[in-house]
Design an enzyme around this catalytic site. Structure first.
Site, PDB file in Angstrom:
ATOM      1  N   THR A  11      73.336 -94.426   0.821  1.00  0.00           N
ATOM      2  CA  THR A  11      72.192 -94.029   1.638  1.00  0.00           C
ATOM      3  C   THR A  11      72.130 -94.647   3.309  1.00  0.00           C
ATOM      4  O   THR A  11      72.238 -94.010   4.195  1.00  0.00           O
ATOM      5  CB  THR A  11      70.714 -93.762   1.152  1.00  0.00           C
ATOM      6  OG1 THR A  11      70.922 -93.082  -0.028  1.00  0.00           O
ATOM      7  CG2 THR A  11      69.864 -93.162   2.102  1.00  0.00           C
ATOM      8  N   LYS A 100      66.246-106.516   1.069  1.00  0.00           N
ATOM      9  CA  LYS A 100      64.954-107.331   1.274  1.00  0.00           C
ATOM     10  C   LYS A 100      64.971-108.331   0.279  1.00  0.00           C
ATOM     11  O   LYS A 100      64.528-109.301  -0.055  1.00  0.00           O
ATOM     12  CB  LYS A 100      63.977-106.568   1.401  1.00  0.00           C
ATOM     13  CG  LYS A 100      63.778-105.398   0.049  1.00  0.00           C
ATOM     14  CD  LYS A 100      62.832-104.483  -0.252  1.00  0.00           C
ATOM     15  CE  LYS A 100      63.116-103.162   1.114  1.00  0.00           C
ATOM     16  NZ  LYS A 100      64.043-102.345   0.480  1.00  0.00           N
ATOM     17  N   VAL A 127      62.327-104.892   6.467  1.00  0.00           N
ATOM     18  CA  VAL A 127      60.898-104.971   6.144  1.00  0.00           C
ATOM     19  C   VAL A 127      60.569-103.622   7.158  1.00  0.00           C
ATOM     20  O   VAL A 127      61.091-103.429   8.433  1.00  0.00           O
ATOM     21  CB  VAL A 127      60.320-106.233   6.417  1.00  0.00           C
ATOM     22  CG1 VAL A 127      58.806-105.627   6.676  1.00  0.00           C
ATOM     23  CG2 VAL A 127      60.349-107.190   5.736  1.00  0.00           C
ATOM     24  N   GLY A 129      61.443-100.562   7.475  1.00  0.00           N
ATOM     25  CA  GLY A 129      62.584 -99.510   7.653  1.00  0.00           C
ATOM     26  C   GLY A 129      62.755 -99.487   9.130  1.00  0.00           C
ATOM     27  O   GLY A 129      63.433-100.568   9.582  1.00  0.00           O
ATOM     28  N   ILE A 131      60.972 -99.808  11.849  1.00  0.00           N
ATOM     29  CA  ILE A 131      59.738-100.383  12.469  1.00  0.00           C
ATOM     30  C   ILE A 131      60.213-101.691  13.123  1.00  0.00           C
ATOM     31  O   ILE A 131      60.489-102.685  12.357  1.00  0.00           O
ATOM     32  CB  ILE A 131      58.475-100.542  11.684  1.00  0.00           C
ATOM     33  CG1 ILE A 131      57.944 -99.264  11.147  1.00  0.00           C
ATOM     34  CG2 ILE A 131      57.341-101.189  12.725  1.00  0.00           C
ATOM     35  CD1 ILE A 131      56.987 -99.392  10.060  1.00  0.00           C
ATOM     36  N   GLY A 182      62.237 -87.003  -2.992  1.00  0.00           N
ATOM     37  CA  GLY A 182      63.396 -88.156  -2.501  1.00  0.00           C
ATOM     38  C   GLY A 182      62.759 -89.420  -2.039  1.00  0.00           C
ATOM     39  O   GLY A 182      63.497 -90.302  -1.525  1.00  0.00           O
ATOM     40  N   GLU A 185      62.686 -93.218  -6.373  1.00  0.00           N
ATOM     41  CA  GLU A 185      63.884 -93.329  -7.181  1.00  0.00           C
ATOM     42  C   GLU A 185      63.675 -92.791  -8.519  1.00  0.00           C
ATOM     43  O   GLU A 185      62.370 -92.526  -8.991  1.00  0.00           O
ATOM     44  CB  GLU A 185      64.290 -94.812  -7.253  1.00  0.00           C
ATOM     45  CG  GLU A 185      64.801 -95.426  -6.101  1.00  0.00           C
ATOM     46  CD  GLU A 185      65.828 -95.038  -5.496  1.00  0.00           C
ATOM     47  OE1 GLU A 185      66.602 -94.382  -6.231  1.00  0.00           O
ATOM     48  OE2 GLU A 185      65.882 -95.192  -4.220  1.00  0.00           O
ATOM     49  N   LYS A 200      58.905-108.175   0.688  1.00  0.00           N
ATOM     50  CA  LYS A 200      58.483-107.831   2.166  1.00  0.00           C
ATOM     51  C   LYS A 200      57.704-108.696   2.862  1.00  0.00           C
ATOM     52  O   LYS A 200      57.682-109.226   3.716  1.00  0.00           O
ATOM     53  CB  LYS A 200      58.388-106.340   2.589  1.00  0.00           C
ATOM     54  CG  LYS A 200      59.370-105.440   2.362  1.00  0.00           C
ATOM     55  CD  LYS A 200      58.861-103.782   2.436  1.00  0.00           C
ATOM     56  CE  LYS A 200      59.791-102.832   2.045  1.00  0.00           C
ATOM     57  NZ  LYS A 200      59.496-101.421   2.087  1.00  0.00           N
ATOM     58  N   GLY A 298      63.638 -94.309   4.844  1.00  0.00           N
ATOM     59  CA  GLY A 298      64.790 -93.271   5.103  1.00  0.00           C
ATOM     60  C   GLY A 298      66.037 -93.753   5.670  1.00  0.00           C
ATOM     61  O   GLY A 298      66.136 -94.784   6.402  1.00  0.00           O
TER      62      GLY A 298
END
Length: 411
Positions: A11, A100, A127, A129, A131, A182, A185, A200, A298
């Site tokens: 992904t 991570k 950490v 995503g 941001i 989604g 998992e 994190k 994401g």
């Protein structure tokens, strides 16, 4: 032109390739250099890929190619990611990662190797995503003495909690919905048991305080035991239930690091962070409190952070970004039970609820009794005054003639 390689085409890896290829011209104009994906390492075949010529299955091709200056490790897990990353850094290649687990377990060692070999090891995507939080902590807040980081660090659990609150559904129903969308998992253990948030908070605390914190030294509790009754009592207390990762320095310079579901007062901005979003509060002596908010996971948000690190490495091929921390042993970690907290307590009385309430008031002093619709006759929920958690535990042991159903901390 700078040649790079991507290790992993899941992904995140496919997202990194997509962003680099889609925005390649825009990036080149910004940095006055073209970033070329020379190799993509993956053991699987991708016959329908628009760039099939880039795929390889032998890591040593990347390691031995002098043209490869920067490598994105987006494989996940400890092995073989650790061995590959270490080998690349020793070979004088910069590495960026979203991994991570690897950074939390081996970050101090890998940063030291990067420093000795005058290359970069960057992990903004590990950490939050997409941001931007690690780079601001290391650079923009460098003038501060940071003393606490706390936040909602896992989008899956926050989505589940939001659905339980807003839609009144059970944990199992909310988890199923997260999987259908989604966000979770097939095996959601790392998220719902708090392991992801634990990794994190280790990274955040290490960067903020300058010493490595290992995941096994962080008290970690997930959200699987939270019920609709707990959420209703939280609402009565003007709070929301959130999974919070938190690390703070004590007056003695030790670190208390925890991950647990907590009652978060509605006056706290974290109470209003919903869905798959993450938010991180950083506290410093000069800045006070600054908050970072955005999509915490994401494909493209995380890929955006990975590509930003790639760009940083390309711009600093012959210089190091100042990003490091020291290793530390268990003596650096303080007992979380020594922290001063307020506890939410929910119990059922075996006989008389009023006598248990009177006993609680005798033990704790002034308590805040909570209520909810559908409360059972033998049910009692209350919030304790502030006290050392060890002392609160001792008092709870003396609260007899009842069964303690759940406890949660307040922040």
């Amino acid at each position: 032109m700078t040649n790079i390689a991507i290790m992993g085409h899941g992904t995140i890896g496919s997202g990194v390739a997509e962003v680099l290829l889609k925005n390649g011209k825009h990036i080149a104009l910004k940095i006055k250099d073209e970033i070329n994906i020379k190799y993509i390492l993956d053991l699987r075949d991708f016959p329908d890929s628009p760039y099939p010529e880039k795929f390889i299955k032998d890591f040593n091709i990347i390691l031995s190619d002098p043209e490869i200056k920067v490598v994105a490790e987006v494989m996940g897990g400890l092995n073989p990611a650790y061995e590959f990353t270490k080998s690349l850094l020793l070979a004088g290649k910069s590495v960026v990662t979203s991994n991570k687990e690897l950074v939390a377990q081996k970050g101090a060692e890998l940063l030291e190797i990067a420093e000795k070999n005058n290359v970069n090891y960057l992990f903004e995507a590990s950490v939050g995503g997409g941001i931007p939080v690690l780079r601001p902590i290391a650079q923009c807040l460098a003038a501060n003495e940071l003393y606490e980081v706390q936040g909602i660090l896992n989008g899956t659990t926050n989505f589940i909690m939001t659905k339980m609150v807003n839609d009144g559904i059970s944990f199992d129903e909310a988890l199923s919905l997260a999987q259908q969308n989604g966000y979770a998992e097939k095996d959601p253990t790392a998220d719902i048991e708090g392991h992801d948030a634990c990794r994190k908070i280790c990274i955040l605390a290490a960067l903020a305080f300058g010493k490595h914190i290992y995941p096994n030294s962080v008290y970690t509790e997930g959200i699987t035991k939270i019920t609709s009754a707990d959420i209703a009592y939280a609402n009565f207390a003007n709070c929301q239930v959130k999974l919070i990762g938190r690390a703070r320095l004590t007056d003695e310079g030790k670190c208390i690091a925890t991950v647990y579901p907590a009652f978060v007062n509605n006056d706290n901005q974290l109470a209003h962070v919903n869905g798959v979003y993450n938010a991180i509060n950083v506290f410093g002596d000069a800045i006070g409190n600054v908050m970072f908010y955005g999509p915490g996971a994401g494909k493209l948000p995380t890929a955006s952070a990975v590509v930003a690190d790639i760009i940083d490495c390309v711009k600093h091929l012959h210089a190091r970004k100042y990003l490091s921390w020291d290793d530390a042993d268990s003596s650096y970690i303080a007992d979380y039970k020594d922290d001063t907290v307020r506890l939410y307590v929910r119990l059922t009385a075996k006989n008389d609820r009023l006598s248990v309430k009177a006993k609680a008031e005798q033990l704790f002093g002034e308590i805040k009794v909570l209520g909810r619709n559908g409360e059972q006759d033998n049910e009692l929920a209350f919030i304790t005054p502030f006290a050392c958690e060890k002392e609160l535990d001792k008092l709870l042991e003396k609260l007899n003639d009842c069964d303690i159903i759940s406890t949660m901390r307040l922040i």
